[in-house]
Design a protein around this motif. Structure first.
Motif, mmCIF file in Angstrom:
data_model
loop_
_atom_site.group_PDB
_atom_site.id
_atom_site.type_symbol
_atom_site.label_atom_id
_atom_site.label_comp_id
_atom_site.label_asym_id
_atom_site.label_seq_id
_atom_site.Cartn_x
_atom_site.Cartn_y
_atom_site.Cartn_z
ATOM 1 N N ARG A 44 11.302 26.893 40.700
ATOM 2 C CA ARG A 44 10.992 25.602 40.068
ATOM 3 C C ARG A 44 11.467 24.411 40.909
ATOM 4 O O ARG A 44 11.262 23.274 40.531
ATOM 5 N N GLY A 45 12.134 24.677 42.026
ATOM 6 C CA GLY A 45 12.603 23.604 42.897
ATOM 7 C C GLY A 45 13.797 22.835 42.337
ATOM 8 O O GLY A 45 14.026 21.688 42.710
ATOM 9 N N GLU A 46 14.557 23.479 41.462
ATOM 10 C CA GLU A 46 15.718 22.813 40.854
ATOM 11 C C GLU A 46 16.867 22.735 41.855
ATOM 12 O O GLU A 46 17.208 23.727 42.493
ATOM 13 N N GLU A 47 17.442 21.557 41.981
ATOM 14 C CA GLU A 47 18.600 21.314 42.823
ATOM 15 C C GLU A 47 19.597 20.482 42.036
ATOM 16 O O GLU A 47 19.245 19.863 41.034
ATOM 17 N N GLY A 48 20.821 20.460 42.508
ATOM 18 C CA GLY A 48 21.804 19.606 41.842
ATOM 19 C C GLY A 48 23.230 19.911 42.255
ATOM 20 O O GLY A 48 23.493 20.875 42.983
ATOM 21 N N LEU A 49 24.111 19.070 41.782
ATOM 22 C CA LEU A 49 25.537 19.211 42.041
ATOM 23 C C LEU A 49 26.243 19.402 40.705
ATOM 24 O O LEU A 49 26.089 18.588 39.796
ATOM 25 N N VAL A 50 26.996 20.480 40.599
ATOM 26 C CA VAL A 50 27.792 20.774 39.407
ATOM 27 C C VAL A 50 29.242 20.480 39.759
ATOM 28 O O VAL A 50 29.724 20.929 40.804
ATOM 29 N N ILE A 51 29.925 19.729 38.927
ATOM 30 C CA ILE A 51 31.354 19.511 39.107
ATOM 31 C C ILE A 51 32.057 20.268 37.985
ATOM 32 O O ILE A 51 31.849 19.985 36.804
ATOM 33 N N LEU A 52 32.855 21.260 38.387
ATOM 34 C CA LEU A 52 33.598 22.060 37.424
ATOM 35 C C LEU A 52 35.043 21.591 37.383
ATOM 36 O O LEU A 52 35.608 21.187 38.397
ATOM 37 N N ARG A 53 35.630 21.661 36.234
ATOM 38 C CA ARG A 53 37.059 21.397 36.058
ATOM 39 C C ARG A 53 37.678 22.759 35.758
ATOM 40 O O ARG A 53 37.320 23.400 34.769
ATOM 41 N N VAL A 54 38.570 23.209 36.653
ATOM 42 C CA VAL A 54 39.097 24.570 36.582
ATOM 43 C C VAL A 54 40.614 24.530 36.397
ATOM 44 O O VAL A 54 41.314 23.862 37.149
ATOM 45 N N ARG A 55 41.085 25.255 35.386
ATOM 46 C CA ARG A 55 42.530 25.402 35.187
ATOM 47 C C ARG A 55 42.950 26.643 35.953
ATOM 48 O O ARG A 55 42.584 27.766 35.626
ATOM 49 N N VAL A 56 43.702 26.423 37.019
ATOM 50 C CA VAL A 56 44.134 27.501 37.910
ATOM 51 C C VAL A 56 45.537 27.930 37.507
ATOM 52 O O VAL A 56 46.450 27.110 37.428
ATOM 53 N N GLY A 57 45.691 29.217 37.265
ATOM 54 C CA GLY A 57 46.995 29.764 36.903
ATOM 55 C C GLY A 57 47.899 29.896 38.114
ATOM 56 O O GLY A 57 47.452 29.811 39.264
ATOM 57 N N ALA A 58 49.159 30.115 37.863
ATOM 58 C CA ALA A 58 50.133 30.306 38.941
ATOM 59 C C ALA A 58 49.788 31.534 39.787
ATOM 60 O O ALA A 58 50.210 31.640 40.932
ATOM 61 N N ASN A 59 48.960 32.428 39.236
ATOM 62 C CA ASN A 59 48.532 33.626 39.965
ATOM 63 C C ASN A 59 47.292 33.382 40.834
ATOM 64 O O ASN A 59 46.798 34.290 41.487
ATOM 65 N N GLY A 60 46.753 32.154 40.823
ATOM 66 C CA GLY A 60 45.593 31.825 41.652
ATOM 67 C C GLY A 60 44.257 32.162 41.033
ATOM 68 O O GLY A 60 43.222 32.064 41.685
ATOM 69 N N ARG A 61 44.236 32.525 39.772
ATOM 70 C CA ARG A 61 42.983 32.846 39.077
ATOM 71 C C ARG A 61 42.544 31.679 38.182
ATOM 72 O O ARG A 61 43.377 30.929 37.675
ATOM 73 N N ALA A 62 41.230 31.589 37.971
ATOM 74 C CA ALA A 62 40.686 30.573 37.070
ATOM 75 C C ALA A 62 40.931 31.017 35.635
ATOM 76 O O ALA A 62 40.387 32.022 35.194
ATOM 77 N N ASN A 63 41.768 30.288 34.918
ATOM 78 C CA ASN A 63 42.069 30.627 33.525
ATOM 79 C C ASN A 63 41.103 29.970 32.549
ATOM 80 O O ASN A 63 40.921 30.464 31.446
ATOM 81 N N GLU A 64 40.513 28.868 32.957
ATOM 82 C CA GLU A 64 39.585 28.134 32.097
ATOM 83 C C GLU A 64 38.663 27.331 32.997
ATOM 84 O O GLU A 64 39.092 26.804 34.024
ATOM 85 N N ILE A 65 37.384 27.251 32.627
ATOM 86 C CA ILE A 65 36.404 26.499 33.420
ATOM 87 C C ILE A 65 35.586 25.635 32.483
ATOM 88 O O ILE A 65 35.023 26.129 31.507
ATOM 89 N N GLU A 66 35.532 24.341 32.796
ATOM 90 C CA GLU A 66 34.733 23.389 32.030
ATOM 91 C C GLU A 66 33.741 22.719 32.974
ATOM 92 O O GLU A 66 34.045 22.530 34.152
ATOM 93 N N ILE A 67 32.592 22.354 32.447
ATOM 94 C CA ILE A 67 31.633 21.595 33.242
ATOM 95 C C ILE A 67 31.982 20.121 33.069
ATOM 96 O O ILE A 67 31.806 19.560 31.990
ATOM 97 N N ALA A 68 32.489 19.516 34.140
ATOM 98 C CA ALA A 68 32.851 18.095 34.107
ATOM 99 C C ALA A 68 31.607 17.237 34.268
ATOM 100 O O ALA A 68 31.462 16.207 33.615
ATOM 101 N N GLU A 69 30.707 17.672 35.168
ATOM 102 C CA GLU A 69 29.435 16.976 35.392
ATOM 103 C C GLU A 69 28.353 18.018 35.615
ATOM 104 O O GLU A 69 28.465 18.841 36.529
ATOM 105 N N SER A 70 27.324 17.969 34.814
ATOM 106 C CA SER A 70 26.222 18.924 34.909
ATOM 107 C C SER A 70 25.297 18.570 36.068
ATOM 108 O O SER A 70 25.160 17.403 36.449
ATOM 109 N N SER A 71 24.639 19.585 36.584
ATOM 110 C CA SER A 71 23.616 19.382 37.612
ATOM 111 C C SER A 71 22.332 18.850 36.986
ATOM 112 O O SER A 71 21.439 18.401 37.695
#
Length: 114
Positions: A44-71
């Motif tokens: 469909r030719g869809e393009e865009g930029l997604v900005i994610l807000r990620v809560r990173v744990g002390a272990n280096g893993r993503a504990n929570e992910i939110e879409i701050a800005e949609s594509s």
């Protein structure tokens, strides 16, 4: 005669300061793969930029992910979120201690034009 000026030894202010370092996702050794481009979005030719807000744990893993800005395209947003959920991060540090923190992660989807 006058006294010699006092000489400072060391930096007492800096020696008591703990440095806070933000979480990172861009270090080459982390080997975070870009998300696969959804085939339906490619057709469909869809393009865009997604900005994610990620809560990173002390272990280096993503504990929570939110879409701050949609594509503007739900498929691209889902693909970005799904890929980043499996990424490794350098956790934030407060001095020598790894701590939990939030980081903004941009994920770009651009089609190559020939």
């Amino acid at each position: 005669m006058g006294e010699a000026p006092a000489q400072a030894t060391g930096n007492p202010v800096a020696s008591n300061v703990e440095l806070r370092i933000n979480a990172r996702f861009d270090a080459a050794h982390l080997r975070n793969s870009p998300p696969p481009y959804p085939q339906a979005s490619r057709r469909r030719g869809e393009e865009g930029l997604v900005i994610l807000r990620v809560r990173v744990g002390a272990n280096g893993r993503a504990n929570e992910i939110e879409i701050a800005e949609s594509s503007g395209h739900e498929r691209l947003d889902r693909a970005a979120r799904s890929a980043v959920a499996n990424w490794r991060f350098e956790p934030a540090r407060d001095g020598e201690h790894a701590i939990e923190s939030w980081v903004r992660v941009p994920v770009a989807f651009r089609l190559e034009r020939s």
